[in-house]
Design a protein around this motif. Sequence first.
Motif, PDB file in Angstrom:
ATOM      1  N   THR A   1     -75.301  64.171 -28.955  1.00  0.00           N
ATOM      2  CA  THR A   1     -75.569  64.425 -27.533  1.00  0.00           C
ATOM      3  C   THR A   1     -76.751  65.368 -27.333  1.00  0.00           C
ATOM      4  O   THR A   1     -77.489  65.233 -26.361  1.00  0.00           O
ATOM      5  CB  THR A   1     -74.325  64.984 -26.800  1.00  0.00           C
ATOM      6  OG1 THR A   1     -73.887  66.165 -27.458  1.00  0.00           O
ATOM      7  CG2 THR A   1     -73.203  63.967 -26.777  1.00  0.00           C
ATOM      8  N   THR A   2     -76.960  66.298 -28.262  1.00  0.00           N
ATOM      9  CA  THR A   2     -78.107  67.200 -28.150  1.00  0.00           C
ATOM     10  C   THR A   2     -79.402  66.406 -28.226  1.00  0.00           C
ATOM     11  O   THR A   2     -80.330  66.619 -27.427  1.00  0.00           O
ATOM     12  CB  THR A   2     -78.065  68.275 -29.263  1.00  0.00           C
ATOM     13  OG1 THR A   2     -76.872  69.024 -29.115  1.00  0.00           O
ATOM     14  CG2 THR A   2     -79.268  69.206 -29.177  1.00  0.00           C
TER      15      THR A   2
ATOM     16  N   THR B   1     -71.023  58.247 -25.330  1.00  0.00           N
ATOM     17  CA  THR B   1     -70.798  58.538 -26.745  1.00  0.00           C
ATOM     18  C   THR B   1     -69.295  58.609 -26.992  1.00  0.00           C
ATOM     19  O   THR B   1     -68.535  59.048 -26.120  1.00  0.00           O
ATOM     20  CB  THR B   1     -71.429  59.878 -27.182  1.00  0.00           C
ATOM     21  OG1 THR B   1     -70.763  60.955 -26.512  1.00  0.00           O
ATOM     22  CG2 THR B   1     -72.920  59.925 -26.882  1.00  0.00           C
TER      23      THR B   1
ATOM     24  N   THR C   1     -66.620  63.736 -29.709  1.00  0.00           N
ATOM     25  CA  THR C   1     -67.524  62.987 -30.587  1.00  0.00           C
ATOM     26  C   THR C   1     -67.969  63.905 -31.726  1.00  0.00           C
ATOM     27  O   THR C   1     -68.559  64.947 -31.485  1.00  0.00           O
ATOM     28  CB  THR C   1     -68.764  62.491 -29.804  1.00  0.00           C
ATOM     29  OG1 THR C   1     -68.336  61.677 -28.714  1.00  0.00           O
ATOM     30  CG2 THR C   1     -69.677  61.676 -30.709  1.00  0.00           C
ATOM     31  N   PRO C   2     -67.686  63.496 -32.972  1.00  0.00           N
ATOM     32  CA  PRO C   2     -68.052  64.373 -34.095  1.00  0.00           C
ATOM     33  C   PRO C   2     -69.547  64.334 -34.397  1.00  0.00           C
ATOM     34  O   PRO C   2     -70.253  63.410 -34.000  1.00  0.00           O
ATOM     35  CB  PRO C   2     -67.265  63.779 -35.268  1.00  0.00           C
ATOM     36  CG  PRO C   2     -67.057  62.353 -34.909  1.00  0.00           C
ATOM     37  CD  PRO C   2     -66.991  62.291 -33.403  1.00  0.00           C
ATOM     38  N   LYS C   3     -70.010  65.353 -35.118  1.00  0.00           N
ATOM     39  CA  LYS C   3     -71.381  65.362 -35.612  1.00  0.00           C
ATOM     40  C   LYS C   3     -71.478  64.356 -36.751  1.00  0.00           C
ATOM     41  O   LYS C   3     -70.471  64.003 -37.366  1.00  0.00           O
ATOM     42  CB  LYS C   3     -71.758  66.760 -36.092  1.00  0.00           C
ATOM     43  CG  LYS C   3     -71.819  67.779 -34.981  1.00  0.00           C
ATOM     44  CD  LYS C   3     -72.226  69.144 -35.510  1.00  0.00           C
ATOM     45  CE  LYS C   3     -72.341  70.134 -34.348  1.00  0.00           C
ATOM     46  NZ  LYS C   3     -72.833  71.430 -34.802  1.00  0.00           N
TER      47      LYS C   3
ATOM     48  N   ASP D   1     -75.578  66.822 -33.894  1.00  0.00           N
ATOM     49  CA  ASP D   1     -74.853  66.541 -32.659  1.00  0.00           C
ATOM     50  C   ASP D   1     -75.658  65.494 -31.881  1.00  0.00           C
ATOM     51  O   ASP D   1     -76.751  65.772 -31.409  1.00  0.00           O
ATOM     52  CB  ASP D   1     -74.688  67.815 -31.835  1.00  0.00           C
ATOM     53  CG  ASP D   1     -73.959  67.604 -30.514  1.00  0.00           C
ATOM     54  OD1 ASP D   1     -73.613  66.445 -30.193  1.00  0.00           O
ATOM     55  OD2 ASP D   1     -73.746  68.593 -29.800  1.00  0.00           O
TER      56      ASP D   1
ATOM     57  N   LYS E   1     -66.172  58.489 -30.524  1.00  0.00           N
ATOM     58  CA  LYS E   1     -65.801  58.238 -31.915  1.00  0.00           C
ATOM     59  C   LYS E   1     -65.135  56.871 -31.957  1.00  0.00           C
ATOM     60  O   LYS E   1     -64.303  56.552 -31.122  1.00  0.00           O
ATOM     61  CB  LYS E   1     -64.837  59.319 -32.407  1.00  0.00           C
ATOM     62  CG  LYS E   1     -64.459  59.172 -33.874  1.00  0.00           C
ATOM     63  CD  LYS E   1     -63.581  60.337 -34.318  1.00  0.00           C
ATOM     64  CE  LYS E   1     -63.342  60.321 -35.801  1.00  0.00           C
ATOM     65  NZ  LYS E   1     -62.270  59.436 -36.227  1.00  0.00           N
TER      66      LYS E   1
END
Length: 189
Positions: free
Chosen positions: A46-47, A112, A75-77, A44, A114
């Motif tokens: 954002t993490t 962030t 937003t995908p991983k 992820d 996609k």
Amino acid sequence: MNQNLVTERMVSDIQEAAQRIFHLVQSVKNFTHMDQGKAKELVDITTGIENTLTMLQYKLKKGNIEVVREFDPGTPKIMAMVGELNQVWTNLIDNALDSMQAVGRGKLTIRTEKDHEFVKVVIIDNGPGIPEEIKSRIFDPFFTTKDIGKGTGMGLDVVSRIVAQHHGSVKATSEPGNTAFIVCFPIEG
């Protein structure tokens, strides 16, 4: 009675400090990814960015920097190496913070989203911008505009190498008051 209030306040302060230390240790552990291997995994974005912001919290406060998070929840991983991605965020955000020192009150925007088969991260600062005459050299190894002892000139070189290793792209656009680094990583790695 007054002594009891002082004691309660001290206990409260200690509990609060312990929570901050716990949070910082967790962020350091996640940031360095020291308890994991070096293989790509589902990440992820954002993490990692949040952990980086935690690591740079002192510099953010000291620089009077406002952080604007524009994280798309959709937003995908991505498949990536966490520790290496954190180096990308650290170098880009730290450079942005350095550039905003002259502003007095900086604004750091992190977005962030996609973008087709990619995850795009945009890091924008309101610093003075990258002078036109050096724009073509900023990703060169050992190139730096920082004072002696302040920079190695390896930060953006490391960023470009890590991004390339992940089959992504990085580019910069800049004008006074608006410098953006755009990083794209393929979702499938």
